[in-house]
Design an enzyme around this catalytic site. Structure first.
Site, PDB file in Angstrom:
ATOM      1  N   GLY A   1       0.791  -1.230   0.000  1.00 57.68           N
ATOM      2  CA  GLY A   1       0.000   0.000   0.000  1.00 57.68           C
ATOM      3  C   GLY A   1       0.819   1.274   0.000  1.00 57.68           C
TER       4      GLY A   1
ATOM      5  N   ALA B   1      -1.021   4.160  -1.813  1.00 56.09           N
ATOM      6  CA  ALA B   1      -2.207   4.645  -1.094  1.00 56.09           C
ATOM      7  C   ALA B   1      -1.804   5.407   0.169  1.00 56.09           C
ATOM      8  CB  ALA B   1      -3.128   3.475  -0.739  1.00 56.09           C
TER       9      ALA B   1
ATOM     10  N   ASP C   1      -7.282  -0.996  -0.314  1.00 52.24           N
ATOM     11  CA  ASP C   1      -6.011  -0.402   0.146  1.00 52.24           C
ATOM     12  C   ASP C   1      -6.231   0.975   0.769  1.00 52.24           C
ATOM     13  OD1 ASP C   1      -4.855  -2.565  -1.052  1.00 52.24           O
ATOM     14  OD2 ASP C   1      -3.243  -1.411  -2.001  1.00 52.24           O
TER      15      ASP C   1
HETATM   16  O1  PMV Z   1      -1.619  -5.970  -4.603  1.00 49.45           O
HETATM   17  P1  PMV Z   1      -2.412  -5.275  -3.547  1.00 49.45           P
HETATM   18  O2  PMV Z   1      -1.959  -5.546  -2.151  1.00 49.45           O
HETATM   19  O3  PMV Z   1      -2.668  -3.840  -3.842  1.00 49.45           O
HETATM   20  O4  PMV Z   1      -3.841  -5.977  -3.505  1.00 49.45           O
HETATM   21  C1  PMV Z   1      -4.640  -6.185  -4.594  1.00 49.45           C
HETATM   22  C2  PMV Z   1      -5.892  -6.825  -4.101  1.00 49.45           C
HETATM   23  C3  PMV Z   1      -6.773  -7.383  -5.203  1.00 49.45           C
HETATM   24  O5  PMV Z   1      -7.881  -7.991  -4.562  1.00 49.45           O
HETATM   25  C4  PMV Z   1      -6.042  -8.434  -6.019  1.00 49.45           C
HETATM   26  C5  PMV Z   1      -7.245  -6.275  -6.131  1.00 49.45           C
HETATM   27  C6  PMV Z   1      -8.178  -5.281  -5.487  1.00 49.45           C
HETATM   28  O6  PMV Z   1      -8.364  -4.221  -6.092  1.00 49.45           O
HETATM   29  O7  PMV Z   1      -8.775  -5.559  -4.426  1.00 49.45           O
END
Ligand code: PMV
Length: 315
Positions: free
Chosen positions: A109, A112, A154
């Protein structure tokens, strides 16, 4: 205008990635000992606002940022929310400095967290601190640049800095962790693109929804069981739930040899359960451990190829 600062934590998804895009719940938690920090100082005698991010070699006037740059989108969003009209060259001169210890592009994150800290710091600097709901909505607009159709998990967990039970499009539910637990986060060192793995899952689902839908539904059941385990103070029982969630993510095709190797190494070193975390294809995995075996598991993960391990207590 006075100097202001703001900070936002990293995050990790405990359960439910990918299925969350299809309406299932997911659980994400803040990781508080990695953080993005933003400080804003008024620039006396300066004629323009500047942004510095020494960690990534950024030093620019805000009006020189490309329109599609995440910091430009964050700034325009917060300025308009605070009633400051464009152009950016008209905003009161300040120097905004970003420092972050959150690993970049590892599913923790970092983007974010920078957005949330920038939005909070700028709105406070302008004398219009924004409520969490609005900070979250603005940070979500920036997330869209990173991966097209993000679920919003996130920005939500990072804005509220609390464990979040997240269902796309539903009101935000945060929850408490009565019995803290320890996880080890290990980075495969393989760069991963959430946009690509999300796109691959979508292609697979479109080609064969009858195969993917039951996997998503089973993930949803695991997430509900995990929330119950956390809230009822029995986090040890999360281990088998993590293992099953990882197996489902493997079936969806988002694991990788490196992730599987680390998951096996963690289990072999005594972890109670392990899974990939986030988009997959590379990036991070997590292992649930007894606090006293955290270092042993972290060492086993590094021996199995992890480029970085973080031990963190949740709750
Ligand atoms: O890669 P990260 O930690 O930003 O997580 C993505 C999570 C997903 O479920 C794969 C995509 C989403 O938008 O929720």
């Amino acid at each position: 205008m006075r100097a202001t600062s703001s900070t936002a934590p990293g995050k990790i998804i405990l359960f439910g990635e990918h299925a969350v895009v299809y309406g299932q719940p997911a659980i994400a938690v803040p990781v508080t000992h990695v953080r993005a920090e933003v400080r804003i100082e008024p620039t006396r005698g300066g004629d323009s606002a500047r942004i510095l991010a020494p960690g990534v070699g950024l030093d620019t006037r805000v009006e020189d940022l490309p329109l599609s740059h995440p910091l430009s989108v964050a700034l325009r969003g917060v300025l308009s929310a605070c009633g400051v009209a464009e152009p950016l060259s008209d905003i009161p001169p300040f120097t905004l400095t970003i420092h972050s210890t959150i690993p970049v592009a590892g599913g923790m994150g970092s983007g974010a967290a920078v957005s949330v800290a920038v939005i909070r710091a700028v709105s406070a600097f302008l004398g219009h601190p924004l409520p969490d709901e609005q900070v979250n909505a603005l940070a979500y607009e920036v997330e869209k640049l990173h991966h097209g159709t993000p679920s919003g998990i996130d920005n939500t967990v990072i804005t509220y800095a609390r464990p979040v039970y997240f269902v796309r499009g539903q009101p935000i539910e945060t929850f408490t962790v009565p019995t803290p637990f320890t996880i080890v986060i290990a980075d495969t060192g393989v760069p991963s693109s959430t946009a690509i793995t999300v796109g691959n899952v979508r292609k697979g689902w479109q080609a064969d929804p009858d195969r993917f839908n039951p996997w998503f539904e089973r993930v949803g059941q695991l997430v509900r069981a995990a929330r119950h385990a956390i809230e009822s103070g029995t986090p040890r029982t999360l281990g088998p739930l993590m293992d099953e969630n990882h197996a489902l993510l493997q079936q969806m095709g988002v694991s990788s040899p490196e992730l599987d190797r680390l998951v096996e190494a963690a289990r072999g070193a005594g972890a109670l359960g392990a899974k990939l975390s986030g988009g997959g294809g590379g990036g991070n995995m997590i292992a649930l451990v007894e606090a006293e075996s955290a270092e042993k598991v972290a060492e086993a993960l590094r021996n199995a190829g992890a480029v970085r391990t973080i031990v963190t207590e949740i709750g």
